[in-house]
Enzyme design. Structure first.
Site, PDB file in Angstrom:
ATOM      1  N   LYS A   1       1.029  -1.666   0.262  1.00 28.70           N
ATOM      2  CA  LYS A   1      -0.192  -0.375  -0.246  1.00 28.70           C
ATOM      3  C   LYS A   1       1.254   1.204  -0.052  1.00 28.70           C
ATOM      4  O   LYS A   1       0.828   2.716  -0.403  1.00 28.70           O
ATOM      5  CB  LYS A   1      -1.008   0.093   1.157  1.00 28.70           C
ATOM      6  CG  LYS A   1      -2.066  -0.717   1.052  1.00 28.70           C
ATOM      7  CD  LYS A   1      -3.088  -1.003   1.939  1.00 28.70           C
ATOM      8  CE  LYS A   1      -3.917  -2.161   2.113  1.00 28.70           C
ATOM      9  NZ  LYS A   1      -4.937  -1.581   2.834  1.00 28.70           N
TER      10      LYS A   1
ATOM     11  N   ASP B   1      -9.868   2.239   2.414  1.00 33.27           N
ATOM     12  CA  ASP B   1     -10.204   0.901   3.635  1.00 33.27           C
ATOM     13  C   ASP B   1     -11.238   2.294   4.962  1.00 33.27           C
ATOM     14  O   ASP B   1     -11.746   1.454   5.150  1.00 33.27           O
ATOM     15  CB  ASP B   1      -8.871   0.985   4.213  1.00 33.27           C
ATOM     16  CG  ASP B   1      -8.133  -0.468   3.421  1.00 33.27           C
ATOM     17  OD1 ASP B   1      -8.917  -0.798   2.443  1.00 33.27           O
ATOM     18  OD2 ASP B   1      -6.743  -0.622   3.504  1.00 33.27           O
TER      19      ASP B   1
HETATM   20  P1  NDP Z   1       0.772  -3.874   9.963  1.00 33.45           P
HETATM   21  O1  NDP Z   1       1.550  -5.319   9.843  1.00 33.45           O
HETATM   22  O2  NDP Z   1       0.157  -2.382   9.209  1.00 33.45           O
HETATM   23  O3  NDP Z   1       0.301  -3.988  11.653  1.00 33.45           O
HETATM   24  C1  NDP Z   1       0.035  -4.672  12.073  1.00 33.45           C
HETATM   25  C2  NDP Z   1       0.211  -4.190  13.282  1.00 33.45           C
HETATM   26  O4  NDP Z   1      -0.498  -5.030  14.667  1.00 33.45           O
HETATM   27  C3  NDP Z   1       0.821  -3.704  14.431  1.00 33.45           C
HETATM   28  O5  NDP Z   1       0.008  -2.606  15.038  1.00 33.45           O
HETATM   29  C4  NDP Z   1       1.303  -4.810  15.157  1.00 33.45           C
HETATM   30  O6  NDP Z   1       2.034  -3.862  16.634  1.00 33.45           O
HETATM   31  C5  NDP Z   1      -0.571  -5.162  15.732  1.00 33.45           C
HETATM   32  N1  NDP Z   1       0.235  -6.844  15.919  1.00 33.45           N
HETATM   33  C6  NDP Z   1       0.108  -7.794  15.713  1.00 33.45           C
HETATM   34  N2  NDP Z   1       0.741  -9.152  16.248  1.00 33.45           N
HETATM   35  C7  NDP Z   1       0.792  -8.572  17.656  1.00 33.45           C
HETATM   36  C8  NDP Z   1      -0.202  -9.014  18.515  1.00 33.45           C
HETATM   37  N3  NDP Z   1       0.901 -10.597  18.302  1.00 33.45           N
HETATM   38  N4  NDP Z   1      -0.475  -8.414  19.559  1.00 33.45           N
HETATM   39  C9  NDP Z   1      -0.673  -7.666  19.563  1.00 33.45           C
HETATM   40  N5  NDP Z   1      -0.175  -7.035  18.374  1.00 33.45           N
HETATM   41  C10 NDP Z   1      -0.253  -6.895  17.630  1.00 33.45           C
HETATM   42  O7  NDP Z   1      -1.242  -5.052   9.130  1.00 33.45           O
HETATM   43  P2  NDP Z   1      -2.720  -4.206   8.673  1.00 33.45           P
HETATM   44  O8  NDP Z   1      -2.137  -2.768   9.924  1.00 33.45           O
HETATM   45  O9  NDP Z   1      -2.277  -3.996   7.812  1.00 33.45           O
HETATM   46  O10 NDP Z   1      -3.053  -4.969   9.545  1.00 33.45           O
HETATM   47  C11 NDP Z   1      -3.554  -5.177  10.513  1.00 33.45           C
HETATM   48  C12 NDP Z   1      -5.174  -5.953  10.165  1.00 33.45           C
HETATM   49  O11 NDP Z   1      -6.132  -5.710  10.126  1.00 33.45           O
HETATM   50  C13 NDP Z   1      -5.143  -7.571   9.826  1.00 33.45           C
HETATM   51  O12 NDP Z   1      -5.547  -8.754  10.179  1.00 33.45           O
HETATM   52  C14 NDP Z   1      -5.565  -7.625   8.046  1.00 33.45           C
HETATM   53  O13 NDP Z   1      -6.471  -8.287   8.001  1.00 33.45           O
HETATM   54  C15 NDP Z   1      -6.619  -6.530   8.441  1.00 33.45           C
HETATM   55  N6  NDP Z   1      -7.212  -5.396   7.395  1.00 33.45           N
HETATM   56  C16 NDP Z   1      -8.652  -5.875   7.218  1.00 33.45           C
HETATM   57  C17 NDP Z   1      -9.532  -5.222   6.054  1.00 33.45           C
HETATM   58  C18 NDP Z   1     -10.356  -5.292   5.754  1.00 33.45           C
HETATM   59  O14 NDP Z   1     -11.059  -5.182   4.726  1.00 33.45           O
HETATM   60  N7  NDP Z   1     -11.639  -5.832   6.675  1.00 33.45           N
HETATM   61  C19 NDP Z   1      -8.592  -3.722   5.324  1.00 33.45           C
HETATM   62  C20 NDP Z   1      -6.880  -4.332   5.571  1.00 33.45           C
HETATM   63  C21 NDP Z   1      -6.921  -5.251   7.016  1.00 33.45           C
HETATM   64  P3  NDP Z   1       3.166  -3.617  15.937  1.00 33.45           P
HETATM   65  O15 NDP Z   1       3.072  -2.592  16.114  1.00 33.45           O
HETATM   66  O16 NDP Z   1       3.606  -3.769  17.689  1.00 33.45           O
HETATM   67  O17 NDP Z   1       4.396  -4.380  15.343  1.00 33.45           O
END
Ligand code: NDP
Length: 280
Positions: free
Chosen positions: A66, A103
């Site tokens: 993205k 989104d």
């Molecule tokens: P990113 O990789 O950009 O961000 C991931 C986030 O999750 C960060 O804040 C990370 O924290 C946190 N995280 C990851 N693992 C853990 C854990 N075990 N415990 C706590 N926090 C955790 O991913 P995206 O933001 O792109 O996506 C996030 C979610 O949203 C995904 O599940 C994706 O499938 C969903 N999504 C759904 C959409 C829809 O249309 N329904 C559209 C876009 C996304 P840290 O910063 O500390 O690493």
């Protein structure tokens, strides 16, 4: 001639988007095809340039491209600029490629129009500070919640986001440990990817106000770990991100084709397909 659209991503094999756009095209009588386009890491710009040079009309962009799409687009919508990320590319009549981000509007439409949940005046908690959280903050704040708190595992990422969006409303940031003892929330949105790996952020008891709503951006045939947790905490209503997926797609579709498809029958159809797939 049939117009061509794709989903750029890595991985893309399990995406539901082709089925969603096929349903929209059938419903609105549009002549188009929409395919998955797996792109090797580091090769987004080459793949996108090749696709548009070959007559492609538009695309969606998913993980992890993205931000590459943001840099690739020749022109950006205001909401893409604000999000710092692009999930929709559209070839315009002058040959420029527009980058947009649907989104956030997709999430807000699902929450308010489909689910009938209220954001205005409510206390909202967003878990996570990654790309998905960043993309939804402006549209959420536009609904004027009483307070929006961003909580993230890596606290300084949440703090940066809160600073960046502070001009749009009352937004604060913290880590999960800071949530203990905080006034309960009316709406909690899980924008972490924790559910993808079967994990749950460490959340304290008492986070949900009576009758609060809980939303997980992740979706699946079964309720996610986060939604099960929220139910156990007495949430009034629960929803996963399937509606958001279909709504962001509908917004992209109307940018491309100038017609807005009806989303409710498509959400119901994709839900049925998902359940049938998981039963196989
Ligand atoms: P990113 O990789 O950009 O961000 C991931 C986030 O999750 C960060 O804040 C990370 O924290 C946190 N995280 C990851 N693992 C853990 C854990 N075990 N415990 C706590 N926090 C955790 O991913 P995206 O933001 O792109 O996506 C996030 C979610 O949203 C995904 O599940 C994706 O499938 C969903 N999504 C759904 C959409 C829809 O249309 N329904 C559209 C876009 C996304 P840290 O910063 O500390 O690493």
């Amino acid at each position: 001639m049939t117009d061509r659209y794709v989903l750029f991503g890595n991985p893309v094999a399990h995406s539901l988007s082709p089925g969603v756009h096929a349903a929209f095209a059938a419903q609105t009588g549009q002549d188009l095809r929409y395919d998955r386009h797996w792109v090797p890491l580091g090769e987004f710009a080459r793949a996108a340039a090749e696709f548009f040079a070959g007559g492609g009309r538009g695309g969606n962009v998913t993980v992890p491209f993205k931000e590459d799409a943001f840099r690739f687009a020749g022109r950006l919508s205001a909401r893409a600029r604000r999000a710092g990320a692009v999930n929709t590319l559209a070839l315009e009549s002058d040959g420029q490629v527009l980058g947009d981000n649907t989104d956030g509007i997709g999430l807000v439409r699902d929450l308010t129009a489909n689910l009938g949940w209220v954001i205005a005046g409510r206390r909202v908690l967003v878990l996570g500070a990654g790309g998905a959280a960043r993309g939804v903050l402006a549209p959420l704040l536009a609904e004027q919640p009483a307070q929006l708190l961003i909580a993230n595992r890596t606290v300084d990422k949440a703090e940066h986001l809160a600073q960046e969006f502070a001009d749009l409303g009352r937004v604060a940031a913290g880590g999960f440990a800071d949530l203990a003892g905080v006034e309960p929330f009316d709406l909690v949105i899980n924008a972490t990817s924790a559910s993808l790996v079967g994990a749950l952020p460490p959340l304290p008891e008492g986070l949900l106000a009576a009758g609060a709503n809980a939303y997980d951006m992740m979706y699946g045939a079964e309720p996610t770990l986060f939604l099960n947790w929220a139910q156990g905490q007495g949430a009034g209503a629960l929803a996963d991100g399937l509606g958001m997926l279909v709504e962001q797609a509908a917004e992209a579709f109307s940018i491309w084709r100038g017609v807005r498809p009806e989303t409710r029958p498509v959400i119901a159809k994709v839900r049925r397909d998902l359940v049938a797939q998981s039963a196989q």
